[in-house]
Design a protein around this motif. Structure first.
Motif, PDB file in Angstrom:
ATOM      1  N   TYR A 209       8.369   9.508  65.174  1.00  0.00           N
ATOM      2  CA  TYR A 209       7.052   9.765  66.507  1.00  0.00           C
ATOM      3  C   TYR A 209       7.674  11.368  65.933  1.00  0.00           C
ATOM      4  CZ  TYR A 209      10.355   9.211  69.695  1.00  0.00           C
ATOM      5  OH  TYR A 209      11.720   9.595  70.394  1.00  0.00           O
ATOM      6  N   VAL A 210       6.737  12.216  67.232  1.00  0.00           N
ATOM      7  CA  VAL A 210       6.489  13.082  67.396  1.00  0.00           C
ATOM      8  C   VAL A 210       7.139  13.564  69.657  1.00  0.00           C
ATOM      9  CG1 VAL A 210       5.189  16.387  67.421  1.00  0.00           C
ATOM     10  CG2 VAL A 210       5.189  14.093  65.543  1.00  0.00           C
ATOM     11  N   GLY A 211       8.219  13.840  69.493  1.00  0.00           N
ATOM     12  CA  GLY A 211       8.458  14.199  71.407  1.00  0.00           C
ATOM     13  C   GLY A 211       8.533  15.942  71.520  1.00  0.00           C
ATOM     14  N   ASN A 212       8.959  15.809  72.711  1.00  0.00           N
ATOM     15  CA  ASN A 212       9.032  17.409  72.933  1.00  0.00           C
ATOM     16  C   ASN A 212       7.787  18.116  72.890  1.00  0.00           C
ATOM     17  OD1 ASN A 212      10.309  19.601  74.677  1.00  0.00           O
ATOM     18  ND2 ASN A 212      11.207  20.351  72.162  1.00  0.00           N
ATOM     19  N   LEU A 213       6.634  17.375  73.480  1.00  0.00           N
ATOM     20  CA  LEU A 213       4.869  18.055  72.996  1.00  0.00           C
ATOM     21  C   LEU A 213       4.455  18.416  74.593  1.00  0.00           C
ATOM     22  CD1 LEU A 213       3.433  15.898  71.041  1.00  0.00           C
ATOM     23  CD2 LEU A 213       3.313  18.021  70.135  1.00  0.00           C
ATOM     24  N   ASN A 214       5.871  18.130  75.808  1.00  0.00           N
ATOM     25  CA  ASN A 214       5.162  18.657  76.700  1.00  0.00           C
ATOM     26  C   ASN A 214       5.558  19.686  77.119  1.00  0.00           C
ATOM     27  OD1 ASN A 214       4.668  17.954  79.561  1.00  0.00           O
ATOM     28  ND2 ASN A 214       6.833  17.279  80.371  1.00  0.00           N
ATOM     29  N   GLN A 215       5.103  21.198  76.639  1.00  0.00           N
ATOM     30  CA  GLN A 215       5.747  22.130  76.730  1.00  0.00           C
ATOM     31  C   GLN A 215       4.301  22.880  76.019  1.00  0.00           C
ATOM     32  OE1 GLN A 215       8.922  24.046  74.855  1.00  0.00           O
ATOM     33  NE2 GLN A 215      10.253  22.580  76.615  1.00  0.00           N
ATOM     34  N   VAL A 216       3.772  24.092  76.352  1.00  0.00           N
ATOM     35  CA  VAL A 216       2.598  24.755  76.465  1.00  0.00           C
ATOM     36  C   VAL A 216       2.649  25.306  74.719  1.00  0.00           C
ATOM     37  CG1 VAL A 216       0.745  26.648  76.689  1.00  0.00           C
ATOM     38  CG2 VAL A 216       2.263  25.028  78.632  1.00  0.00           C
TER      39      VAL A 216
END
Length: 320
Positions: A209-216
């Motif tokens: 899966y794709v993570g570390n999306l919690n950044q603008v």
């Protein structure tokens, strides 16, 4: 007791020819001279023609020379006894005829009227036969009309291949064709987004899966090839959210679609429990025939704490 005088003679003792015999002459028999039959005090039975006694006043019918005799009017209906000529047993105690009409006994005899019951039954049977015949004729006529209508409809209807429009045929082809699906490894990652497989439950190959999306600025982009025609499609995203509902920006062919791409915690997973938060969401963008780009990105004001492992399409506006 002698045979000469037994009192007044009775009808049985009358002998109109008694004066011809010796014993009759001995008893005083004489030739008839307008009285009895020849014996003294004999019973007189002389009666005028047309006269009859029935216990009532005598009726005598005479006819003058050259004119017909008057015939008494018959009393009573056909088949009923006449009071003036009734039998002796029908006379009353006073010797006269019975004043009431005598009922006819039994079912037979001349006094019975016409068989109206039989005639009525016959008439009803004839009417019933006519009604049944009309009903059968009407039923046959209706069925014939229906057959004619059905044949007309068949003759004027177009073949199935001609009735279908090109757009409907294209839509059927799209539904039959399998539209593209992209796992996490096939997506283009932007910013600091990265692949991972630590959390269980991802449907992509290898559980990646794709993570570390919690950044603008972080994003995933899917370049879709082989869209069969222009139209509305449903884009699905399989992801995991835990605790608070999330929402990100959906961009189709470089343009933001809608307000926000809803990534709610539909699995009701507790905060931080991403293994139990796997679910899916969808949106209905308009795509063009051929190649299209679909991006999910974290922009200002978005909530992007999700794990995303798949993007896929279905034709039309669907929910599953």
């Amino acid at each position: 007791m002698t045979s000469g005088n037994n009192g007044a003679s009775t009808p049985e003792d009358d002998d109109p020819f008694g004066y011809l015999y010796a014993d009759g002459q001995a008893n005083g028999a004489q030739p008839p001279s307008g009285g009895g039959y020849g014996y003294p005090n004999s019973v007189s039975r002389v009666r005028a023609v047309g006269e009859r006694r029935n216990g009532q006043q005598s009726q005598r019918q005479t006819a003058q020379y050259g004119q017909p005799a008057t015939v008494p009017q018959q009393q009573g209906a056909y088949g009923q006894p006449n009071a003036n000529y009734a039998a002796p047993e029908n006379f009353g105690a006073g010797g006269g005829p019975s004043t009431g009409r005598q009922p006819v006994q039994g079912g037979g005899g001349r006094g019975r009227g016409p068989n109206t019951k039989g005639l009525l039954i016959g008439a009803v049977a004839v009417v019933a036969a006519v009604v049944i015949g009309i009903a059968v004729a009407m039923a046959n006529g209706d069925s014939g009309d229906d057959d004619n209508k059905a044949s007309d409809q068949v003759s004027v209807s177009a073949p199935a291949s001609e009735s279908a429009s090109p757009s409907e045929s294209a839509a059927d082809d799209e539904n039959k064709a399998e539209l593209p699906k992209a796992d996490a490894k096939a997506l283009n990652l932007g910013g600091s987004a990265a692949l991972a497989s630590d959390v269980q439950g991802a449907q992509a190959a290898g559980g990646v899966y794709v993570g570390n999306l919690n950044q603008v600025g972080n994003s995933v982009t899917w370049t879709v090839n082989g869209i069969p025609s222009d139209g509305t499609y449903t884009v699905f995203a399989h992801y995991s959210a835990a605790g608070e509902d999330q929402s990100m920006t959906l961009t189709v062919n470089g343009k933001t679609f809608g307000t926000k791409f809803n990534l709610g915690n539909f699995a009701h997973a507790k905060d931080g429990d991403f293994a139990k938060g796997w679910t899916k969401t969808y949106s209905w963008p308009t795509l063009t025939k051929g190649t299209n780009t679909i991006s999910v990105s974290c922009q200002d004001g978005d909530k992007c704490n999700v794990l995303l492992d798949q993007l896929y399409l279905k034709a039309g506006q669907v929910k599953d």
